[in-house]
Write an enzyme that holds these catalytic residues in place. Structure first.
Site, PDB file in Angstrom:
ATOM      1  N   GLU A  67       0.858  -1.183   0.000  1.00 39.62           N
ATOM      2  CA  GLU A  67       0.000   0.000   0.000  1.00 39.62           C
ATOM      3  C   GLU A  67       0.900   1.240   0.000  1.00 39.62           C
ATOM      4  OE1 GLU A  67      -3.590  -2.408   2.241  1.00 39.62           O
ATOM      5  OE2 GLU A  67      -2.755  -0.638   3.218  1.00 39.62           O
ATOM      6  N   GLU A 222      -8.512   4.451   4.740  1.00 36.72           N
ATOM      7  CA  GLU A 222      -8.405   3.775   3.442  1.00 36.72           C
ATOM      8  C   GLU A 222      -8.498   4.863   2.383  1.00 36.72           C
ATOM      9  OE1 GLU A 222      -7.733   0.697   2.979  1.00 36.72           O
ATOM     10  OE2 GLU A 222      -8.213  -0.294   4.879  1.00 36.72           O
TER      11      GLU A 222
END
Length: 347
Positions: A67, A222
């Protein structure tokens, strides 16, 4: 390696696996003290002696090694703090989470690091992620234990998601037994986070650990889709990046063109989860279904042997559907909209 390399490009330095020749010092023209605490761990503190009023802020990324966008943002934050381009108004701990997985370009090596906190790492002693979970717990505990009494404590854990989402950027708040704070919800609004998911059971995430064991206002962000290093459009992350920088520098929340503050996010509460019982689990949703996709009452979403999940509310939304997790782990969350009652109960 010289300390300048560490501060100028924290990401590249960490990926290279080197230790700095000096492990503490001053930067930003002497206004900031820094200390390297180990692989991917870097602490900052203003040199001025007004410690009693300082907040303590932990900002983390890379708990999942693939990520990459939040990792790149954190590296730029370190660079700007060290250069004096961004003032520092708090005690700050910057954490790059799963460094071996970052180097490998993988989400994790053996086990999902974000399921190993609050001591769960002790259940998988052979996992390559277990020692890192213990190290991150210890670093967070020591950081917040040294916080001035009564001062604010924050933990912002930044991620990107595997799949698309109805709300591209959203937050998850760990279950603490108390309603979310107005400070956190308003900060998320300032970060232009569209939706907030409230957990209703204890978990083993990094943000749950810091909330429960360190007393931090903690959230998991997120912020978009997983992409390789160097392939992120960081402009898409600008509102969240600005909000983190304001938190660190003591800046004020934004005011919109009409003179008001940004809209508060919609709030969803977890009402159930799909747990993978065996490798026979079937999820009756499209492989690319977006997070927060809504399903009507009576829809069968999963089956695993004798277990079946059927929607029982007028509308439920699925978040993080993933049938490939290991048996015993969560294969999906079900949430309902609780915006009105949550906002009314803010403290």
């Amino acid at each position: 390696m010289p300390a300048a390399a560490l501060l100028d490009d924290f990401l590249a330095f960490t990926l290279a696996g080197d230790a700095p020749a000096e492990q503490d010092g001053a930067c930003a023209g002497g206004a900031v003290r820094w200390q390297w605490l180990g692989d991917g761990l870097l602490a900052f503190e203003p040199a001025a002696a007004d410690a009693a009023a300082r907040a303590s802020v932990l900002v983390s990324a890379g708990v999942h090694g693939d990520e990459t966008a939040p990792i790149e943002l954190l590296s730029m934050l370190v660079r700007d703090l060290a250069a004096g381009a961004l003032p520092l108004a708090c005690r700050l701990l910057v954490v790059l989470g799963n460094v071996p997985a970052m180097r490998a370009g993988e989400r994790y090596l053996d086990d999902d690091l974000n399921r190993l906190f609050s001591g769960r790492h002790a259940q998988v002693p052979a996992s390559r992620e277990a020692p890192r979970a213990a190290q991150l717990e210890a670093a967070a505990a020591a950081f917040f234990a040294a916080a001035p009494a009564g001062s604010a404590r924050w933990h912002i854990d930044m991620h990107t998601a595997i799949r698309a989402s109805v709300f591209e950027q959203f937050a998850l708040l760990p279950h603490t037994g108390t309603p979310p704070t107005r400070a956190m919800i308003e900060w998320l609004g300032d970060a232009r986070i569209a939706a907030v998911l409230l957990h209703t059971a204890k978990g083993n995430t990094y943000s749950h650990f810091t909330a429960e064991h360190c007393g931090a206002l903690a959230c998991t962000l997120e912020l978009g889709k997983v992409r390789p290093f160097g392939q992120n459009d960081l402009a898409r992350f600008a509102p969240a990046d600005r909000a983190v920088r304001k938190l660190v520098s003591g800046g004020r929340a934004e005011v919109d063109a009409g003179g008001g503050h940004p809209s508060l996010p919609r709030v969803f509460t977890v009402i159930d989860q799909i747990t993978k019982q065996s490798d026979a689990l079937e999820l009756f949703v499209a492989a690319d279904v977006a997070n927060f996709t809504a399903f009507a009452r009576g829809t069968v979403l999963a089956q695993d042997g004798d277990y079946r999940y059927t929607v029982t509310h007028d509308e439920e939304r699925i978040v993080f559907p993933n049938p490939t997790v290991k048996p015993g782990l969560r294969a999906g969350l079900l949430v309902i909209d609780t915006t009105r009652e949550t906002i009314a109960a803010l403290v």
